[in-house]
Write an enzyme that holds these catalytic residues in place. Structure first.
Site, PDB file in Angstrom:
ATOM      1  N   ARG A 128      11.471  -6.250   4.486  1.00 52.91           N
ATOM      2  CA  ARG A 128      11.219  -4.799   4.464  1.00 52.91           C
ATOM      3  C   ARG A 128      12.228  -4.103   5.369  1.00 52.91           C
ATOM      4  O   ARG A 128      12.509  -4.546   6.477  1.00 52.91           O
ATOM      5  CB  ARG A 128       9.798  -4.495   4.946  1.00 52.91           C
ATOM      6  CG  ARG A 128       9.574  -3.001   5.156  1.00 52.91           C
ATOM      7  CD  ARG A 128       8.131  -2.596   5.052  1.00 52.91           C
ATOM      8  NE  ARG A 128       7.329  -2.992   6.201  1.00 52.91           N
ATOM      9  CZ  ARG A 128       6.025  -2.701   6.310  1.00 52.91           C
ATOM     10  NH1 ARG A 128       5.394  -2.052   5.337  1.00 52.91           N
ATOM     11  NH2 ARG A 128       5.359  -3.092   7.366  1.00 52.91           N
TER      12      ARG A 128
ATOM     13  N   ARG B 270      -0.629  -9.444  13.164  1.00 55.31           N
ATOM     14  CA  ARG B 270      -1.202  -8.333  12.389  1.00 55.31           C
ATOM     15  C   ARG B 270      -2.063  -8.849  11.245  1.00 55.31           C
ATOM     16  O   ARG B 270      -3.070  -8.241  10.885  1.00 55.31           O
ATOM     17  CB  ARG B 270      -0.076  -7.436  11.859  1.00 55.31           C
ATOM     18  CG  ARG B 270       0.577  -6.632  12.977  1.00 55.31           C
ATOM     19  CD  ARG B 270       1.904  -6.044  12.563  1.00 55.31           C
ATOM     20  NE  ARG B 270       1.774  -5.073  11.504  1.00 55.31           N
ATOM     21  CZ  ARG B 270       2.778  -4.700  10.710  1.00 55.31           C
ATOM     22  NH1 ARG B 270       3.979  -5.241  10.857  1.00 55.31           N
ATOM     23  NH2 ARG B 270       2.587  -3.800   9.788  1.00 55.31           N
TER      24      ARG B 270
ATOM     25  N   ARG C 295      11.654  -3.002  11.098  1.00 58.98           N
ATOM     26  CA  ARG C 295      10.726  -2.487  12.117  1.00 58.98           C
ATOM     27  C   ARG C 295      10.424  -3.591  13.113  1.00 58.98           C
ATOM     28  O   ARG C 295      10.236  -4.742  12.720  1.00 58.98           O
ATOM     29  CB  ARG C 295       9.406  -2.069  11.445  1.00 58.98           C
ATOM     30  CG  ARG C 295       9.291  -0.586  11.180  1.00 58.98           C
ATOM     31  CD  ARG C 295       8.166  -0.252  10.247  1.00 58.98           C
ATOM     32  NE  ARG C 295       6.871  -0.791  10.650  1.00 58.98           N
ATOM     33  CZ  ARG C 295       5.750  -0.646   9.935  1.00 58.98           C
ATOM     34  NH1 ARG C 295       5.787   0.009   8.790  1.00 58.98           N
ATOM     35  NH2 ARG C 295       4.617  -1.150  10.337  1.00 58.98           N
TER      36      ARG C 295
ATOM     37  N   ARG D 234      -9.168   1.305   8.861  1.00 60.63           N
ATOM     38  CA  ARG D 234      -8.799  -0.076   9.146  1.00 60.63           C
ATOM     39  C   ARG D 234      -9.915  -0.818   9.873  1.00 60.63           C
ATOM     40  O   ARG D 234      -9.763  -2.015  10.146  1.00 60.63           O
ATOM     41  CB  ARG D 234      -7.553  -0.092  10.029  1.00 60.63           C
ATOM     42  CG  ARG D 234      -6.258  -0.361   9.274  1.00 60.63           C
ATOM     43  CD  ARG D 234      -5.166  -0.421  10.320  1.00 60.63           C
ATOM     44  NE  ARG D 234      -3.996  -1.150   9.898  1.00 60.63           N
ATOM     45  CZ  ARG D 234      -2.911  -0.595   9.376  1.00 60.63           C
ATOM     46  NH1 ARG D 234      -2.846   0.688   9.163  1.00 60.63           N
ATOM     47  NH2 ARG D 234      -1.865  -1.346   9.074  1.00 60.63           N
TER      48      ARG D 234
ATOM     49  N   LYS E 219       0.830  -1.212   0.000  1.00 60.43           N
ATOM     50  CA  LYS E 219       0.000   0.000   0.000  1.00 60.43           C
ATOM     51  C   LYS E 219       0.867   1.265   0.000  1.00 60.43           C
ATOM     52  O   LYS E 219       0.659   2.173  -0.793  1.00 60.43           O
ATOM     53  CB  LYS E 219      -0.908   0.055   1.256  1.00 60.43           C
ATOM     54  CG  LYS E 219      -1.850  -1.109   1.408  1.00 60.43           C
ATOM     55  CD  LYS E 219      -2.692  -0.985   2.671  1.00 60.43           C
ATOM     56  CE  LYS E 219      -1.886  -1.029   3.974  1.00 60.43           C
ATOM     57  NZ  LYS E 219      -1.196  -2.310   4.224  1.00 60.43           N
TER      58      LYS E 219
HETATM   59  P1  ADP Z   1       2.294  -1.820   3.221  1.00 60.16           P
HETATM   60  O1  ADP Z   1       2.325  -0.317   3.191  1.00 60.16           O
HETATM   61  O2  ADP Z   1       1.069  -2.376   2.557  1.00 60.16           O
HETATM   62  O3  ADP Z   1       2.505  -2.385   4.584  1.00 60.16           O
HETATM   63  P2  ADP Z   1       4.863  -1.664   1.815  1.00 60.16           P
HETATM   64  O4  ADP Z   1       4.542  -0.739   0.680  1.00 60.16           O
HETATM   65  O5  ADP Z   1       5.660  -1.123   2.930  1.00 60.16           O
HETATM   66  O6  ADP Z   1       3.498  -2.357   2.344  1.00 60.16           O
HETATM   67  O7  ADP Z   1       5.583  -2.942   1.198  1.00 60.16           O
HETATM   68  C1  ADP Z   1       6.028  -4.018   2.039  1.00 60.16           C
HETATM   69  C2  ADP Z   1       7.403  -4.500   1.578  1.00 60.16           C
HETATM   70  O8  ADP Z   1       7.284  -5.160   0.310  1.00 60.16           O
HETATM   71  C3  ADP Z   1       8.418  -3.378   1.376  1.00 60.16           C
HETATM   72  O9  ADP Z   1       9.686  -3.852   1.742  1.00 60.16           O
HETATM   73  C4  ADP Z   1       8.347  -3.090  -0.132  1.00 60.16           C
HETATM   74  O10 ADP Z   1       9.583  -2.600  -0.632  1.00 60.16           O
HETATM   75  C5  ADP Z   1       8.023  -4.464  -0.717  1.00 60.16           C
HETATM   76  N1  ADP Z   1       7.102  -4.420  -1.869  1.00 60.16           N
HETATM   77  C6  ADP Z   1       6.103  -3.524  -2.120  1.00 60.16           C
HETATM   78  N2  ADP Z   1       5.446  -3.830  -3.265  1.00 60.16           N
HETATM   79  C7  ADP Z   1       6.038  -4.956  -3.753  1.00 60.16           C
HETATM   80  C8  ADP Z   1       5.802  -5.782  -4.919  1.00 60.16           C
HETATM   81  N3  ADP Z   1       4.839  -5.519  -5.799  1.00 60.16           N
HETATM   82  N4  ADP Z   1       6.581  -6.866  -5.084  1.00 60.16           N
HETATM   83  C9  ADP Z   1       7.562  -7.164  -4.186  1.00 60.16           C
HETATM   84  N5  ADP Z   1       7.842  -6.435  -3.068  1.00 60.16           N
HETATM   85  C10 ADP Z   1       7.090  -5.342  -2.857  1.00 60.16           C
HETATM   86  P1  ADP Z   2       1.605  -1.548   7.438  1.00 61.15           P
HETATM   87  O1  ADP Z   2       1.907  -0.502   6.387  1.00 61.15           O
HETATM   88  O2  ADP Z   2       2.678  -2.548   7.530  1.00 61.15           O
HETATM   89  O3  ADP Z   2       0.250  -2.147   7.289  1.00 61.15           O
HETATM   90  P2  ADP Z   2       1.225   0.689   9.160  1.00 61.15           P
HETATM   91  O4  ADP Z   2       2.448   1.507   9.114  1.00 61.15           O
HETATM   92  O5  ADP Z   2       0.063   1.122   8.330  1.00 61.15           O
HETATM   93  O6  ADP Z   2       1.619  -0.803   8.832  1.00 61.15           O
HETATM   94  O7  ADP Z   2       0.718   0.556  10.647  1.00 61.15           O
HETATM   95  C1  ADP Z   2       1.558   0.134  11.701  1.00 61.15           C
HETATM   96  C2  ADP Z   2       0.735  -0.006  12.960  1.00 61.15           C
HETATM   97  O8  ADP Z   2       0.164   1.277  13.308  1.00 61.15           O
HETATM   98  C3  ADP Z   2      -0.469  -0.930  12.863  1.00 61.15           C
HETATM   99  O9  ADP Z   2      -0.126  -2.288  13.108  1.00 61.15           O
HETATM  100  C4  ADP Z   2      -1.382  -0.359  13.950  1.00 61.15           C
HETATM  101  O10 ADP Z   2      -0.957  -0.743  15.246  1.00 61.15           O
HETATM  102  C5  ADP Z   2      -1.138   1.139  13.838  1.00 61.15           C
HETATM  103  N1  ADP Z   2      -2.113   1.793  12.928  1.00 61.15           N
HETATM  104  C6  ADP Z   2      -1.834   2.421  11.759  1.00 61.15           C
HETATM  105  N2  ADP Z   2      -2.951   2.907  11.194  1.00 61.15           N
HETATM  106  C7  ADP Z   2      -3.981   2.580  12.015  1.00 61.15           C
HETATM  107  C8  ADP Z   2      -5.392   2.777  11.993  1.00 61.15           C
HETATM  108  N3  ADP Z   2      -5.990   3.407  10.976  1.00 61.15           N
HETATM  109  N4  ADP Z   2      -6.115   2.286  13.019  1.00 61.15           N
HETATM  110  C9  ADP Z   2      -5.546   1.652  14.053  1.00 61.15           C
HETATM  111  N5  ADP Z   2      -4.229   1.417  14.138  1.00 61.15           N
HETATM  112  C10 ADP Z   2      -3.439   1.876  13.136  1.00 61.15           C
END
Ligand code: ADP
Ligand code: ADP
Ligand code: ZN
Length: 214
Positions: free
Chosen positions: A127, A171, A160, A88, A13
């Protein structure tokens, strides 16, 4: 253009949201980034959020709703935004709908980045996030120019603590229980579009741009 990104933790995302924000000149609003900035600055909100985040749980809605409503009321979000990591929960989605209805507006597109659970743990363990600016990389899929160093600001890259496999599994469960129902919520509002998040970053981006229009 008012967009939200849906998908499991690690689905990509944030990676797509950053690129979309740049292409459409709209702010990228990540609640996770906002919480991490608050933790770094040792604010009251940061202290409260940290204990939930460390356990892989969602931060309670009451700590999230006002924060997002405030952010969306800022000038730069008036013409559009890409929300990443919010909503969420169903109450968060309902609150967002209400906030936008007050200004006669609404979400144009909800993009679901679909990645099966079995791909997620491996993706998350690779990541790496910048300790300073939050930029994210991947050990094999999206490498920084220099190992362990952020391209953008030169600071150190780390895993992280909530990306350790044990917390990722928790999660994922939280995602299925509390966040996945949003897919039906936005389907019902005719704004949902799904993309295959297992493809290459560039291909997913093109697919989303095709959905949104140039
Ligand atoms: P999210 O915001 O949904 O948690 P991220 O954008 O941080 O996910 O992506 C999670 C991990 O996967 C990061 O290390 C990112 O560089 C990698 N990643 C993102 N998109 C892709 C993809 N299409 N294929 C492979 N790896 C990806
Ligand atoms: P990812 O991109 O890997 O899904 P985020 O960076 O979006 O992770 O979120 C990390 C953590 O921050 C989540 O596991 C949750 O604890 C908290 N968080 C982020 N956004 C929200 C939300 N909209 N509602 C509740 N908790 C949140
Ligand atoms: Zn950085």
């Amino acid at each position: 253009m008012k967009l939200i990104m849906l998908g499991a933790p690690g689905a990509g995302k944030g990676t797509q949201a950053k690129r979309l924000a740049a292409k459409y000149s709209i702010p990228h609003i990540s609640t996770g980034d906002i919480f991490r900035a608050n933790i770094k600055n040792e604010t009251e909100l940061g202290k409260k959020a940290k204990s939930f985040m460390d356990q892989g749980l969602l931060v309670p809605d009451e700590l999230v709703l006002e924060l997002v409503a405030d952010r969306l009321s800022q000038e730069d979000a008036m013409k559009g935004f890409v929300l990443d990591g919010f909503p969420r929960t169903i109450p968060q989605a309902e609150s967002l709908t209400e906030t936008l209805e007050k200004i006669n507006s609404g979400i144009n597109f909800a993009i679901d980045v679909d990645v099966p659970d079995k791909n997620i743990v491996r993706r998350m363990s690779g990541r790496r996030a910048c300790v300073n600016c939050g930029e994210t990389y991947h050990l094999t899929n999206l490498k920084p120019k220099q190992d362990g160093i952020c391209d953008t600001c030169g600071s150190k890259l780390v895993l992280r603590s909530d990306d350790e496999p044990e917390t990722v599994l928790k999660r994922l469960k939280v995602y299925h229980d509390q966040t996945q129902p949003l897919i039906d919520y936005y389907k019902g509002r005719d704004t949902l579009h799904s993309v295959d998040g297992t493809k290459d970053i560039k291909d997913i981006f093109s697919e989303i741009v095709e959905i949104l229009g140039e």
